[in-house]
Design an enzyme around this catalytic site. Structure first.
Site, mmCIF file in Angstrom:
data_model
loop_
_atom_site.group_PDB
_atom_site.id
_atom_site.type_symbol
_atom_site.label_atom_id
_atom_site.label_comp_id
_atom_site.label_asym_id
_atom_site.label_seq_id
_atom_site.Cartn_x
_atom_site.Cartn_y
_atom_site.Cartn_z
ATOM 1 N N CYS A 85 7.075 -0.023 9.212
ATOM 2 C CA CYS A 85 7.003 0.159 7.752
ATOM 3 C C CYS A 85 7.909 1.286 7.271
ATOM 4 O O CYS A 85 8.020 1.527 6.072
ATOM 5 C CB CYS A 85 5.572 0.406 7.326
ATOM 6 S SG CYS A 85 4.510 -1.007 7.665
ATOM 7 N N LYS A 330 -0.650 0.086 -2.478
ATOM 8 C CA LYS A 330 -1.831 -0.668 -2.902
ATOM 9 C C LYS A 330 -1.558 -1.472 -4.165
ATOM 10 O O LYS A 330 -1.879 -2.648 -4.230
ATOM 11 C CB LYS A 330 -2.992 0.304 -3.136
ATOM 12 C CG LYS A 330 -4.206 -0.303 -3.808
ATOM 13 C CD LYS A 330 -4.919 -1.268 -2.884
ATOM 14 C CE LYS A 330 -5.673 -2.354 -3.639
ATOM 15 N NZ LYS A 330 -4.823 -3.437 -4.118
ATOM 16 N N HIS A 334 4.042 -3.838 -1.271
ATOM 17 C CA HIS A 334 4.593 -3.334 -0.011
ATOM 18 C C HIS A 334 5.466 -4.378 0.687
ATOM 19 O O HIS A 334 5.082 -4.957 1.693
ATOM 20 C CB HIS A 334 3.439 -2.885 0.892
ATOM 21 C CG HIS A 334 3.878 -2.300 2.201
ATOM 22 N ND1 HIS A 334 5.069 -1.626 2.373
ATOM 23 C CD2 HIS A 334 3.264 -2.272 3.414
ATOM 24 C CE1 HIS A 334 5.166 -1.231 3.631
ATOM 25 N NE2 HIS A 334 4.092 -1.615 4.282
#
Lengths: 387, 471
Positions: A85, A330, A334
């Protein structure tokens, strides 16, 4: 060891709308983000001397062509960066080193992910072994929540406060995936994904791209953002165990990767008291529990007090450190490879006072943080304004 | 003469009441319940479980062979005994063989093991038997069958002597399954029972009794396998045995598991037997095998073994027939298997099948899987391979609703388990209620079939809650 502090500057940022972008492909997204960034910087594709692109899933095997092909950056170097990530932020980091070395003057760092085209629920999970496997991303991070509940007495309601705060922030941001505030009840009553993490504890699967034009401060001083370019104050990247589930010494109460990267980044930036000195932080809230642990690992509060820090409003816009003023992973979304670059765009615009969502007042120093793997990699970038 | 040095059994956790099966199809039901293997179990994994039960407290590296008996081998081509031996962490310089094709295969294997021990070609051989047979849905056969496994360790040393083997090759069609048949078939049960089963069993039993001399009443127990209690009684009567001498056929509690039945009943008999007892064993299927087991004065039950009684005590009712249908894949559903690699699977045999970990010679940290550099102190190539305990406690866990990229309604517990004696593993839980998982809960590591990636059975370990001590 040397330092990147004050050696590179962001002079242009671009970011697409994040979300379920069914009608757009990766080419559309990367072109939109890159041209917005170049326009912001006042440069053209001809000015870009080298490119780094962060990307994790859908184009594995496409290598540098992920960016070089859609942007037609032929005859020049493009490197694809993959680091869980943190792929996007690692692309930025490598771009900074290239500029700081003096080999290039103007480069592009970008990231893109097209998760809607991958299909399925949740991120594809393949740990490279036929039977000794990991689990879904929510399951991996749920392991921390379960243990923290046990050790610190936290509850699902503590987690829900993170979701409520980030939805409140994200609702104000035109580029965020979700644009609606939620209540504690909405978060608590959502279907379970990986107990104790429910749907509102998990970031969504999103498409998106983000891009940054990077140069050295002396060149930035002659450009469009001569007074408000974003200076790199620190860049740290640390790796930790790929499979922490198998490590007897891994306590699941925080992430050693973040703890080590924070120590390194604060030393590089000369930050003594993070919670006092840092005005805003875009932290990797892939799950609500992750944000709480990030707040602790980034030394904004003591171990065990992360949930209270959020509950008491210290992470709100207007609180001690505005954590995820954009809405975070959130609410903003993402798209893996794009996220790190998106955070840097957000921090840059916050410092420049032109945030598209909730503006943090008088922001002078901002931090961006990615955690990948579960806890296998952490990247931290600290940006500030020129004196 | 060859001896039985140890014995073991395995009954899967789940039971389905025959009444529930009858209700599902709207047909009459016979009394009792049947054992049902979980979806991740097959004859091979159940054989590992029974083998492990049999080897409780015994060093598996001392065993010279493994014979696997079944009619439902998960591979038509490829030996299963080798996989079972690896999962039981046995040596590789041993004799392994699969005995298949006949419901009598367990005693064929047992006799072959006894012959090998008597001839001196092996000190001991572990004989495991397991079956997971299917009868046509809705048929009475579906109610009568059950899943399970049994094991005996045949050895030069031991306190239970095997002797007076007699075999009958009584050819009759009996129960069969052609290569492409999924469900067992039979023709006319009455004729099969009278001329096939009963005749061969009585003939073999009489031969043994004649050789032994003495009265049938001297036998402590007779282990007589039968598809139904009635024919078991018929054989007993023909041999002059009383009903009290007949070992429980498991009809009410397990059902007829097929090949392993004889070893499961034998485990039941040995679990209740006392020193000096003499047992008659008659097994049937394409004829019959019979022999005597005589317990020396030194006979004592081994410690640590669950045996048949321990497994029968541990049960959980399946709520309905649909659960059984799901376990046995009676309804065809599309399934997605992850990427597999026979090469990785083979190269990691010590990790994947033997369940070995590593201990750092420098810092002492026990770790899994086995790394080149120690995960704690990063010392290079100082890891010694060690056996890991198959029991531990939950450090943390999640109840995961995502399985292979799909949302599932019943979550799969994923447990981070601290093993006794060191090492931490991450395993999916099976055979348990997700809502009962707690930090600190003890769990045991069990061998299961994970998935079918690359079109082979990817066996690996899962964990399941340790049952509370039977009260």
């Amino acid at each position: 060891m040397g330092s990147i502090k004050d050696k590179t500057a962001i002079i242009g940022v671009g970011c697409t709308k994040f979300g379920e972008l069914w009608e757009k492909d990766a080419e559309d997204l990367i072109v939109e983000a890159a041209f917005e960034a170049m326009e912001d910087a006042g440069v053209t594709p001809e000015d870009i001397e080298a490119t780094w692109v962060g990307n994790l899933y859908d184009f594995t095997g496409l290598s540098g062509s992920v960016a070089a092909e859609p942007l037609k950056l032929f005859g020049k170097p493009t490197t694809r960066v993959e680091n869980f990530c943190a792929s996007g932020m690692d692309a930025f980091r490598n771009a900074c080193f290239a500029v700081a070395s003096g080999v290039y003057d103007v480069v592009l760092a970008c990231g893109v992910e097209k998760l809607m085209d991958v299909g399925g629920s949740g991120l594809p999970v393949d740990m490279g072994h036929p039977v000794m496997r990991g689990a879904s991303a929510p399951a991996m991070f749920a392991l921390t929540a379960t243990r923290c509940f046990h050790e610190f007495g936290w509850t699902r309601e503590d987690l829900a406060h993170v979701a409520v705060k980030n939805h409140k922030n994200g609702a104000l941001h035109p580029k965020a995936h979700f644009r609606r505030p939620i209540t504690l009840d909405t978060a608590l009553n959502a279907p379970m994904i990986a107990w104790p993490l429910g749907r509102f504890d998990s970031c969504a699967m999103s498409d998106g791209a983000a891009a940054l034009v990077i140069t050295r401060p002396e060149i930035a001083k002659q450009g469009r953002h001569k007074h408000d370019y974003a200076l790199t104050k620190a860049s740290a990247l640390t790796m930790h165990a790929f499979l922490p589930m198998y490590r007897a010494s891994f306590d699941w109460l925080g992430f050693p990767a973040t703890q080590a990267a924070a120590t390194r980044a604060y030393a590089e930036a000369g930050i003594k008291n993070p919670v006092e000195e840092i005005d805003l932080a875009e932290v990797h809230d892939c799950f609500t529990i992750t944000e709480i642990l990030n707040i602790q690992d980034l030394q904004f509060c003591k171990r065990g007090e992360g949930a209270k820090f959020v509950r008491d409003g210290h992470a709100d816009v207007g609180g001690e450190v505005a954590v995820n003023a954009s809405g975070g992973l959130k609410c903003f979304g993402h798209p893996i490879g794009a996220t790190g670059c998106r955070m840097l765009c957000e921090v840059t615009k916050q410092l420049q006072g032109r945030a598209e969502g909730a503006q943090v007042k008088n922001a002078r120093l901002g931090l961006a943080h990615n955690l990948g793997g579960p806890g296998s990699v952490c990247a931290i970038t600290i940006l500030g304004l020129p004196e | 003469m060859a001896k039985i040095a140890s014995f073991g059994a395995y009954v899967p956790l789940f039971r389905l009441s025959r009444e529930e099966m009858g209700t599902a199809w709207g047909v009459p039901a016979v009394p009792g319940e049947r054992a049902v293997a979980n979806a991740d179990e097959d004859s091979l994994t159940m054989a590992v479980a029974a083998g492990a039960d049999c080897l409780a407290g015994i060093d598996p590296s001392r065993i010279d062979g493994l014979f696997f008996a079944t009619t439902t081998a998960p591979y038509d081509e490829k030996q299963c005994a080798g996989v079972i031996a690896a999962a039981l962490d046995m040596r590789t310089d041993i004799n392994t063989a699969d005995f298949t094709g006949s419901l009598r295969a367990a005693t064929t294997a047992l006799r072959a093991a006894a012959d090998a021990v008597d001839s001196g070609s092996a000190r001991n051989i572990l004989v495991v038997a397991a079956d997971c047979r299917l009868a046509e849905p809705e048929s009475m056969g579906e109610q009568l069958l059950g899943d399970g496994a049994g094991a005996v360790l045949v050895s030069k040393q031991g306190s239970a002597t095997l002797r007076a083997f007699h075999s009958i090759a009584g050819e009759q069609l009996g129960v069969w399954r052609r290569s492409d048949d999924r469900y067992i078939r039979s023709f006319e049960a009455k004729a099969e029972t009278r001329y096939g089963y009963v005749q061969s069993a009585v003939q073999a039993g009489k031969a043994v009794l004649e050789q032994e001399g003495g009265a049938p009443g001297d036998l402590a127990k007779a282990v007589i396998t039968a598809g139904d209690p009635l024919s078991q009684g018929g054989v007993g009567t023909s041999l002059g045995l009383s009903g009290g001498q007949l070992q429980d056929s498991l009809f009410m509690s397990v059902g007829n598991p097929g090949v392993p039945l004889v070893l499961m009943m034998l485990a039941g008999a040995l679990g209740e037997a006392k020193a000096g007892d003499k047992l008659l064993v008659i097994n049937n299927g394409d004829g019959a095998d019979a022999f005597v087991v005589e317990l020396a004065e030194s006979f004592a039950p081994a410690i640590g073994r669950k045996g048949l009684a321990g497994h029968l005590l541990r049960r959980r009712s399946l709520p309905n027939y649909t659960a059984y249908a799901r376990f046995r894949k009676l309804m065809k559903r599309d399934e997605v298997d992850p990427r597999g690699s026979a090469v990785t699977y083979w190269r990691d045999t010590n990790i994947v099948l033997n369940f070995h970990g590593g201990r750092c010679r420098k810092c002492g940290a026990v770790q899994y899987p086995i790394p080149r550099l120690c995960g704690e102190c990063a010392t290079k190539d100082q890891i010694e391979e060690v056996k890991l305990a198959k029991i531990g406690n939950v450090y943390t866990f999640t109840l995961d609703h995502l399985e292979a990229g799909q949302y599932v309604n019943v979550p799969v517990p994923r447990l981070v388990l601290d093993l006794e004696g060191g090492g931490r593993v991450f395993l999916s839980m099976t055979d348990g209620d997700p809502q009962e998982v707690k930090i600190g809960m003890p769990a045991e590591v069990v061998f299961r079939r994970l998935h079918e990636a690359s079109s082979f059975h990817n066996y690996y370990w899962k964990c399941r809650p340790v049952p509370e001590a039977a009260s």
